[in-house]
Structures are given as structure tokens and as C-alpha cells.
Scaffold this active site. Structure first.
Site, PDB file in Angstrom:
ATOM      1  N   ASP A  35      16.040  -2.898 -23.135  1.00 18.53           N
ATOM      2  CA  ASP A  35      16.934  -3.552 -24.101  1.00 18.53           C
ATOM      3  C   ASP A  35      18.288  -3.805 -23.456  1.00 18.53           C
ATOM      4  O   ASP A  35      18.824  -2.949 -22.745  1.00 18.53           O
ATOM      5  CB  ASP A  35      17.072  -2.651 -25.351  1.00 18.53           C
ATOM      6  N   ILE A  62      16.547  -9.418 -20.391  1.00 18.97           N
ATOM      7  CA  ILE A  62      15.280 -10.079 -20.040  1.00 18.97           C
ATOM      8  C   ILE A  62      15.504 -11.467 -19.443  1.00 18.97           C
ATOM      9  O   ILE A  62      14.587 -12.050 -18.868  1.00 18.97           O
ATOM     10  CB  ILE A  62      14.298 -10.162 -21.247  1.00 18.97           C
ATOM     11  N   SER A  87      17.980 -12.892 -33.196  1.00 22.55           N
ATOM     12  CA  SER A  87      17.119 -12.939 -34.376  1.00 22.55           C
ATOM     13  C   SER A  87      17.770 -13.473 -35.652  1.00 22.55           C
ATOM     14  O   SER A  87      17.106 -13.535 -36.683  1.00 22.55           O
ATOM     15  CB  SER A  87      16.573 -11.528 -34.645  1.00 22.55           C
ATOM     16  N   THR A 102      17.626 -16.158 -24.291  1.00 23.92           N
ATOM     17  CA  THR A 102      16.869 -14.909 -24.526  1.00 23.92           C
ATOM     18  C   THR A 102      15.444 -15.195 -25.003  1.00 23.92           C
ATOM     19  O   THR A 102      14.473 -14.657 -24.460  1.00 23.92           O
ATOM     20  CB  THR A 102      17.607 -14.021 -25.552  1.00 23.92           C
ATOM     21  N   THR A 132       7.667 -14.597 -35.684  1.00 24.79           N
ATOM     22  CA  THR A 132       8.094 -14.751 -37.076  1.00 24.79           C
ATOM     23  C   THR A 132       7.304 -15.840 -37.797  1.00 24.79           C
ATOM     24  O   THR A 132       6.816 -16.783 -37.164  1.00 24.79           O
ATOM     25  CB  THR A 132       9.598 -15.124 -37.085  1.00 24.79           C
ATOM     26  N   GLU A 134       8.728 -17.952 -39.515  1.00 23.93           N
ATOM     27  CA  GLU A 134       9.623 -19.111 -39.616  1.00 23.93           C
ATOM     28  C   GLU A 134       9.187 -20.263 -38.705  1.00 23.93           C
ATOM     29  O   GLU A 134       9.623 -21.396 -38.875  1.00 23.93           O
ATOM     30  CB  GLU A 134      11.074 -18.683 -39.346  1.00 23.93           C
ATOM     31  N   TYR A 157      16.833 -20.937 -34.269  1.00 24.08           N
ATOM     32  CA  TYR A 157      16.125 -19.665 -34.119  1.00 24.08           C
ATOM     33  C   TYR A 157      14.620 -19.881 -34.149  1.00 24.08           C
ATOM     34  O   TYR A 157      13.897 -19.478 -33.231  1.00 24.08           O
ATOM     35  CB  TYR A 157      16.538 -18.682 -35.235  1.00 24.08           C
ATOM     36  N   LYS A 161      11.672 -19.393 -31.217  1.00 26.25           N
ATOM     37  CA  LYS A 161      10.517 -18.494 -31.347  1.00 26.25           C
ATOM     38  C   LYS A 161       9.206 -19.274 -31.244  1.00 26.25           C
ATOM     39  O   LYS A 161       8.230 -18.807 -30.651  1.00 26.25           O
ATOM     40  CB  LYS A 161      10.569 -17.742 -32.686  1.00 26.25           C
ATOM     41  N   TYR A 214      23.951 -18.147 -50.697  1.00 26.85           N
ATOM     42  CA  TYR A 214      23.927 -19.520 -50.178  1.00 26.85           C
ATOM     43  C   TYR A 214      23.291 -20.456 -51.202  1.00 26.85           C
ATOM     44  O   TYR A 214      22.195 -20.156 -51.729  1.00 26.85           O
ATOM     45  CB  TYR A 214      23.108 -19.601 -48.883  1.00 26.85           C
ATOM     46  N   ARG A 221      11.916 -15.764 -50.103  1.00 29.06           N
ATOM     47  CA  ARG A 221      11.476 -15.046 -48.911  1.00 29.06           C
ATOM     48  C   ARG A 221      10.404 -14.036 -49.335  1.00 29.06           C
ATOM     49  O   ARG A 221      10.377 -13.579 -50.472  1.00 29.06           O
ATOM     50  CB  ARG A 221      12.662 -14.315 -48.241  1.00 29.06           C
TER      51      ARG A 221
END
Ligand code: NAD
Ligand code: TYD
Length: 351
Positions: A35, A62, A87, A102, A132, A134, A157, A161, A214, A221
């Protein structure tokens, strides 16, 4: 035989729960936590396992390809469970580049390091990418994401991913790398950095600060307790089929505003406030750019093929989570003040 499992992002929210599970459940494994300790990585999340003989921490980025080759060479991992990532969607809107470095370059570096280390001897090896839901984009009022849903990422994001998922699968098809991917819905629980909805709002309710909702708060979710996610990862890592994808989620959809009102009600009770007091903190603010309307996961493949089921009802998990944050105010103060970033120097460099 002793196995070495390299977990990336183990000092983060989900990673710390996974490291704890592996270190305690598999004393015969050597668990190496790689990490970088960004703002989201906190070694205090792992205090209870840091002195265990089967746990090793490596502070490393990484994105540094040479360093990844070196670490793989040194530890010769049998398995990799890759969680390290930027994230948070809001940060990806403010500064997308870190997400590209990343999440995309970093993942590719790990794939290259695994390939080189395993030198085409793939028996009993596994590269697991934790991803994810998403990546599937946004749902309308009906329907669920399945493993066959076409990718349609809409934020920097989720696009980063999605890209890393594609690279992992491409290394499987092109080079034969043994991989597995899981795509999970929103997690909640202890040790989550208070920029995400649930810990941020618990902290704000406690401190009588505004709750920035928001848009109209109607986005949906699908929430899963983090320890159930960690259990699913354990199961998929050990029993998932090579090259396969598994969706993880608890069939637990909430509009943001309904969830926030439940949190306010629970916290009024726990803090001895008059009913309705915390709800007064709700403040509607400008919507997030490109805000995905609804996420909802069909996890029937994981339930059917590997026998996983979520262990906690949401109301119970939310109560437990709120209790944890209220009882661990020192942790909250440490992360919100930035103090925790000195922990590595104190605990590791001065040994
Ligand atoms: P997090 O932000 O809490 O933790 C990320 C960890 O990765 C931190 O410890 C951080 O220091 C480390 N990290 C970041 N950049 C790094 C780099 N360049 N090199 C090495 N380490 C680095 O994230 P999280 O919520 O625990 O998510 C973990 C993984 O699970 C991510 O890949 C995320 O995409 C995925 N995921 C998260 C959720 C969720 O609800 N939080 C849901 C589904 C999937
Ligand atoms: P978040 O926890 O950031 O997760 P994600 O965007 O990955 O789903 O946000 C969860 C939901 O809560 C999302 O619809 C955005 C909303 N939200 C707010 O309304 N206010 C806030 O301050 C935050 C952080 C999120």
C-alpha cells in the site's frame, strides 16, 4: 505448503477488512500488504494484526513498475488480490489523472509483475481484481446489473476501473494469466474514510454540521456490509472459476434521502436528541456532475455457484456501523485531522 498472498490497498477501507480476515483465518498463509498510504490508507486500521507473524507490510506505489517487479521477486506470491485504487467519484471529477495512474497504469504494472514472476507456470496461481458495479453505468427505475451487462462507465473513476477490468481479462485471454474479477455494489462499515456518504454523514450528524445532499437525494445505491464483501472475496479467491466474473451485492437498494433519514432517526435516538432534530441538518446542494441515477446488483451467480449470502440485514448493519463510529471518535478525529499519516513513520520506520 505455506502460501504467500499479496494484497494491494490493504490499508484502505475494504482492504483492511480483507487483510484482517486472511491473517486471522489463514495462519498458514503469509499475507503481504502492499500500500502507498495515500490519504485513504491508514495503518491504524490494522493495529490488531500488525504484529502477527504471518503479516508483512510494504509501503509501495503500484505505479512504480520497477518496484512492483522487485516486490514480486522478493515475495514470490502465489496469489494477488488487487484492491489498491483511487476510489472516490467526487475526487475523480476534480482530478481524473491520479485515477488513470493508479487504477490503470498501476493495475497493468501488477499484471506485468505477476506474469514475469510466474513465468508461464500458472498452476495454483491467481490474480484477483476487486472492482465495482459502477463499470456497468447507470440503471433506470427497473432492472439489475448482471455479469453480462455491457460496460458503460460514466465517471472518470468508473472509466478507470472499467479499463483495469478489461486489462485483467485481456491478460487472461492473451497470456493465459489465471484471473478472476468481482464487481461489487456500495460498501459500508467500519474504517471507511469519511468522504463517502455514510461515514461523512455520521460524522456531520454527530457534530451538528450540514448534510450536503446532492440534487434531490433520489439517486439509488445498493448497500452491502463490508465484512460480507470480504467474505465473498475470500470465497471467490479460493473457489471462483478461472477467468470468471462474479457480481457481489445484497439486494438492498435505498434512495439517498431515505437512507439519510434513517441515519438521522437512529442517531437522534443514540445521541439523546429530540426526534427530527438531526433531519434539520439536511441541506440540498448542487448535484454531482454526471451523477449516476441507480445502481443495483444481481448477485445470483455468486449465491448459486459458490453459496455466498450476505450475513447481515441492512438495519442491523447500519446500527452496528453507527455504533462503531460513535465508539471510535478518536479514529475519526485522527483521519479528519490528517494525524494518521504519521503512523507509518512512528510504527515502522522507528522500529
Ligand atoms: P479506499 O480508498 O478506502 O482504499 C484504497 C487503498 O489503496 C488505500 O489504502 C490507498 O492507500 C491504496 N492506494 C491508492 N493508490 C495506491 C497506489 N498508487 N499504490 C499503492 N496503494 C495505493 O478504497 P476502498 O473503498 O477500500 O476500495 C478498495 C477497492 O474496492 C477499490 O479497488 C475499489 O474500486 C473497489 N470497490 C470499492 C467499493 C466501495 O464501496 N468502497 C465498492 C466496490 C468496489
Ligand atoms: P458515495 O459514498 O460517494 O459513493 P458512490 O458515488 O461511489 O456511489 O456516494 C453515495 C451516494 O450519495 C451518491 O449517489 C452520491 C451521494 N452523496 C451525497 O448526496 N452527498 C455527499 O456528500 C456524498 C459524499 C455523496
Amino acid at each position: 505448503m505455506k502460501k504467500t498472498i499479496l494484497i494491494t490497498g490493504g490499508a484502505g477501507f475494504i482492504g483492511s477488512h480483507l487483510v484482517r480476515l486472511f491473517v486471522n483465518k489463514y495462519p498458514e498463509y503469509q499475507v503481504v500488504n502492499v500500500d502507498k498510504l495515500t490519504y485513504a490508507g491508514n495503518l491504524a486500521n490494522l493495529k490488531d494484526v500488525e504484529n502477527k507473524p504471518n503479516y508483512i507490510f510494504e509501503k509501495a506505489d503500484i505505479v512504480d513498475a520497477e518496484l512492483m517487479f522487485k516486490i514480486f521477486d522478493q515475495y514470490q506470491p502465489d496469489g494477488v488480490i488487487h484492491l489498491a485504487a483511487e476510489s472516490h467519484v467526487d475526487r475523480s471529477i476534480a482530478n481524473p489523472n491520479e485515477f488513470i495512474f493508479t487504477n490503470i497504469v498501476g493495475t497493468t504494472n501488477l499484471l506485468n509483475a505477476a506474469r514475469k514472476c510466474w513465468a508461464n507456470q500458472f498452476e495454483n496461481k491467481r490474480f484477483y481484481h476487486v472492482s465495482t458495479d459502477e463499470v456497468y453505468g447507470s440503471l433506470g427505475e427497473i432492472g439489475l446489473f448482471t455479469e453480462e451487462t455491457a460496460y458503460d462507465p460514466r465517471s472518470p473513476y468508473s472509466a478507470s476501473k472499467a479499463s483495469s477490468d478489461h486489462l485483467v481479462r485481456a491478460y487472461h485471454h492473451t497470456f493465459g494469466l489465471p484471473v478472476v474479477v468481482s464487481n461489487c455494489s456500495n460498501n459500508y462499515g467500519s474504517f471507511q474514510f469519511p468522504e463517502k456518504l455514510i461515514p461523512l454523514f455520521i460524522n456531520n450528524i454527530r457534530n451538528l454540521k450540514a448534510l450536503p445532499v446532492y440534487g434531490k437525494g433520489e439517486n439509488i445505491r445498493d448497500w452491502l456490509w463490508v465484512e460480507d464483501h470480504a467474505r465473498a472475496i475470500d470465497l471467490i479467491f479460493h473457489s471462483g472459476a478461472n477467468g470468471d466474473t462474479y457480481n457481489i451485492g445484497g439486494h438492498n437498494e435505498w434512495t439517498n434521502i431515505a437512507l439519510i433519514k434513517v441515519m438521522c432517526t437512529i442517531m437522534d435516538r443514540k445521541l439523546g436528541r429530540a426526534a427530527g432534530e438531526s433531519e434539520k441538518l439536511i441541506t440540498y446542494v448542487k448535484d454531482r456532475a454526471g451523477h449516476d441515477l441507480r445502481y443495483a446488483i444481481d448477485s445470483s451467480k455468486l449465491q448459486r455457484e459458490l453459496g455466498w449470502t450476505p450475513s447481515l440485514q441492512f438495519e442491523e448493519g447500519l446500527e452496528k456501523t453507527i455504533d462503531w463510529y460513535l465508539e471510535n471518535d478518536a479514529w475519526m478525529k485522527q483521519v479528519t485531522s490528517g494525524d494518521y499519516q504519521n503512523y507509518y513513520e512512528q510504527q515502522y520506520l522507528n522500529r
